[in-house]
Design an enzyme around this catalytic site. Structure first.
Site, PDB file in Angstrom:
ATOM      1  N   LYS A 103      -2.006  -2.400   8.026  1.00 14.52           N
ATOM      2  CA  LYS A 103      -3.263  -1.948   8.630  1.00 14.52           C
ATOM      3  C   LYS A 103      -3.417  -2.650  10.022  1.00 14.52           C
ATOM      4  O   LYS A 103      -3.052  -3.678  10.284  1.00 14.52           O
ATOM      5  CB  LYS A 103      -4.531  -2.314   7.936  1.00 14.52           C
ATOM      6  CG  LYS A 103      -4.696  -1.344   6.564  1.00 14.52           C
ATOM      7  CD  LYS A 103      -6.050  -1.513   6.008  1.00 14.52           C
ATOM      8  CE  LYS A 103      -6.401  -0.499   4.871  1.00 14.52           C
ATOM      9  NZ  LYS A 103      -7.664  -0.838   4.310  1.00 14.52           N
ATOM     10  N   TYR A 136      -9.490 -10.385  -7.295  1.00 16.54           N
ATOM     11  CA  TYR A 136      -8.293 -10.381  -8.144  1.00 16.54           C
ATOM     12  C   TYR A 136      -8.244 -11.478  -8.906  1.00 16.54           C
ATOM     13  O   TYR A 136      -7.486 -11.888  -9.862  1.00 16.54           O
ATOM     14  CB  TYR A 136      -6.925 -10.350  -7.507  1.00 16.54           C
ATOM     15  CG  TYR A 136      -6.816  -9.208  -6.772  1.00 16.54           C
ATOM     16  CD1 TYR A 136      -6.595  -7.937  -7.515  1.00 16.54           C
ATOM     17  CD2 TYR A 136      -6.865  -8.901  -5.471  1.00 16.54           C
ATOM     18  CE1 TYR A 136      -6.360  -6.561  -6.665  1.00 16.54           C
ATOM     19  CE2 TYR A 136      -6.452  -7.828  -4.454  1.00 16.54           C
ATOM     20  CZ  TYR A 136      -6.570  -6.700  -5.219  1.00 16.54           C
ATOM     21  OH  TYR A 136      -6.361  -5.525  -4.564  1.00 16.54           O
ATOM     22  N   HIS A 146      -4.390  -8.778   3.736  1.00 15.53           N
ATOM     23  CA  HIS A 146      -5.829  -8.824   3.658  1.00 15.53           C
ATOM     24  C   HIS A 146      -6.485  -9.454   4.876  1.00 15.53           C
ATOM     25  O   HIS A 146      -5.911 -10.813   5.085  1.00 15.53           O
ATOM     26  CB  HIS A 146      -6.609  -9.339   2.520  1.00 15.53           C
ATOM     27  CG  HIS A 146      -6.294  -8.609   1.265  1.00 15.53           C
ATOM     28  ND1 HIS A 146      -6.620  -8.915  -0.169  1.00 15.53           N
ATOM     29  CD2 HIS A 146      -6.139  -7.263   1.050  1.00 15.53           C
ATOM     30  CE1 HIS A 146      -6.255  -7.976  -0.623  1.00 15.53           C
ATOM     31  NE2 HIS A 146      -6.378  -6.937  -0.076  1.00 15.53           N
ATOM     32  N   ARG A 195       0.824  -1.051   0.016  1.00 16.80           N
ATOM     33  CA  ARG A 195       0.047  -0.104   0.039  1.00 16.80           C
ATOM     34  C   ARG A 195       0.934   1.244   0.101  1.00 16.80           C
ATOM     35  O   ARG A 195       2.069   1.032   0.562  1.00 16.80           O
ATOM     36  CB  ARG A 195      -0.871  -0.078   1.367  1.00 16.80           C
ATOM     37  CG  ARG A 195      -1.764  -1.099   1.306  1.00 16.80           C
ATOM     38  CD  ARG A 195      -2.819  -1.002   2.366  1.00 16.80           C
ATOM     39  NE  ARG A 195      -3.601  -1.878   2.754  1.00 16.80           N
ATOM     40  CZ  ARG A 195      -3.449  -3.619   3.577  1.00 16.80           C
ATOM     41  NH1 ARG A 195      -2.281  -3.375   4.060  1.00 16.80           N
ATOM     42  NH2 ARG A 195      -4.264  -4.407   3.645  1.00 16.80           N
ATOM     43  N   HIS A 212      -2.453   2.261  -5.812  1.00 14.19           N
ATOM     44  CA  HIS A 212      -3.404   1.070  -5.544  1.00 14.19           C
ATOM     45  C   HIS A 212      -3.395   0.430  -6.709  1.00 14.19           C
ATOM     46  O   HIS A 212      -3.576  -1.121  -6.750  1.00 14.19           O
ATOM     47  CB  HIS A 212      -4.624   1.619  -4.881  1.00 14.19           C
ATOM     48  CG  HIS A 212      -5.308   0.777  -4.250  1.00 14.19           C
ATOM     49  ND1 HIS A 212      -4.745   0.526  -2.838  1.00 14.19           N
ATOM     50  CD2 HIS A 212      -6.311  -0.195  -4.338  1.00 14.19           C
ATOM     51  CE1 HIS A 212      -5.659  -0.678  -2.346  1.00 14.19           C
ATOM     52  NE2 HIS A 212      -6.541  -0.967  -3.255  1.00 14.19           N
ATOM     53  N   ARG A 267      -0.813  -2.219  -6.896  1.00 15.47           N
ATOM     54  CA  ARG A 267      -1.010  -3.078  -6.172  1.00 15.47           C
ATOM     55  C   ARG A 267      -1.913  -4.199  -6.749  1.00 15.47           C
ATOM     56  O   ARG A 267      -1.740  -5.481  -6.569  1.00 15.47           O
ATOM     57  CB  ARG A 267      -1.728  -2.720  -4.558  1.00 15.47           C
ATOM     58  CG  ARG A 267      -1.872  -3.680  -3.875  1.00 15.47           C
ATOM     59  CD  ARG A 267      -2.356  -2.914  -2.212  1.00 15.47           C
ATOM     60  NE  ARG A 267      -3.062  -3.724  -1.308  1.00 15.47           N
ATOM     61  CZ  ARG A 267      -2.698  -4.277  -0.350  1.00 15.47           C
ATOM     62  NH1 ARG A 267      -1.285  -4.366  -0.473  1.00 15.47           N
ATOM     63  NH2 ARG A 267      -3.417  -4.946   0.331  1.00 15.47           N
TER      64      ARG A 267
END
Length: 329
Positions: A199, A310, A301, A173, A275, A278
């Site tokens: 995150k 994806y 994730h 990210r 992004h 990514r």
């Protein structure tokens, strides 16, 4: 996260109760470890609701704890008819509002959420899932060539070449990339693993061999090594890996603008953001045989359902797979 900076964005139409509820909600998000971007995004969506409520002759007279589902439906209609929001944008605002009211129930401000139930009569129209934009291999090569051809500044050329390809080969990210320190890269060169704090302050490990990456990119000018040499030679107190000419850590905005220029030089005809780099990493990782769980782990994730976006295929992929793997007689 400085919650007060966000609260200053609210005008005099907000009651003392509104200020308190919103501030309390944002502080709860902050305590729960939500990122700055997430908190700002939730605040922005919540502000749309309160701005609408405070400017609507009917709704502005109704305290938050007396709102009914019909009142919320008026807001939903406003998002469609006047704001012209997309389905994705509306669904996000619905989610934030639902979360906000659930928080107020937990705080015993409300006994019941005013969020309307979904209609029992379902609409036939379905939202078409938007597939992530990503770069094909030839487009990546065009981007790298544009950096080689258009950059006159050797420092910026080596740095931006490194940044773009680090995005493309790790799936970082933008917040993770700009937070990297020079010490992180020193460890990576010794271990072939990049340690990322993502995150929720969660750490993950991303495999990457810098020497192998240079060979793979046909980096004959040794741009990645040159950048590291430039970086080590700089007289700066900042520990950042990626810095400006003045030795200051690059901001997300700086990288977004630089990428926009590079994309315009490369003439690939796609709107590419960090992004979407990514997205590109994840898409090719899957195409080249990685399973969904591995991609989830590398991307950081929390849910595999996020990673599943994806798994898109184009017609040629499907045709090739059918020819190769269908029943043979």
């Amino acid at each position: 996260m400085n919650i007060n900076e966000l609260i200053f964005k609210l005008d005099d139409s907000y009651s003392e109760d509104d200020f308190y509820y919103i501030t309390s909600f944002l502080n709860a998000l902050n305590t729960a470890g939500k990122s700055k971007n997430t908190i700002y995004s939730y605040f922005r969506d919540l502000k749309v609701f309160f701005d609408f409520k405070n400017n609507n002759e009917l709704l502005k007279k109704i305290p938050i704890n007396n709102l009914k589902p019909i009142n919320i439906n008026i807001y939903y209609s406003y998002l469609v008819s006047e704001k012209g929001n997309s389905t994705i944008s509306i669904n996000r605002k619905k989610y934030v509002l639902k979360l906000f009211f659930e928080y107020l129930i937990e705080m015993e401000v409300l006994t019941k959420s005013p969020i309307p139930k979904e209609s029992i009569i379902k609409s036939k129209s379905k939202v078409k899932a938007k597939l992530p934009t990503y770069l094909e291999i030839d487009e990546i090569q065009k981007i790298n060539n544009s950096i080689m051809d258009y950059y006159k500044d050797k420092f910026a050329k080596s740095r931006d070449f490194f940044i773009i390809n680090l995005f493309l080969h790790t799936g970082l990210r933008i917040s993770e990339l700009i937070s990297l320190d020079i010490g992180d890269m020193e460890k990576t060169k010794k271990t072939d693993f990049l340690s990322i704090i993502g995150k929720g302050n969660k750490e993950r490990i991303v495999p990457i061999n810098i020497e192998e990456l240079a060979k793979e990119l046909h980096d004959n000018d040794n741009l990645i090594e040159k950048y590291l040499e430039y970086r080590y030679a700089m007289d700066t107190d900042d520990d950042a890996l990626f810095v400006s000419h003045k030795g200051k850590r690059l901001s997300a905005r700086y990288i977004q603008i630089a990428l926009k220029k590079i994309i315009s030089y490369s003439n690939i005809g796609k709107d590419i953001t960090p992004h979407k780099l990514r997205h590109t990493f994840a898409t090719h990782f899957l195409k080249n045989g990685a399973n969904l769980r591995l991609v989830q782990e590398v991307l950081g994730h929390s849910s595999i359902s996020t990673t599943q976006i994806y798994t898109h295929s184009n017609k040629q992929d499907l045709m090739d797979a059918m020819k190769k793997n269908n029943i043979k007689y």
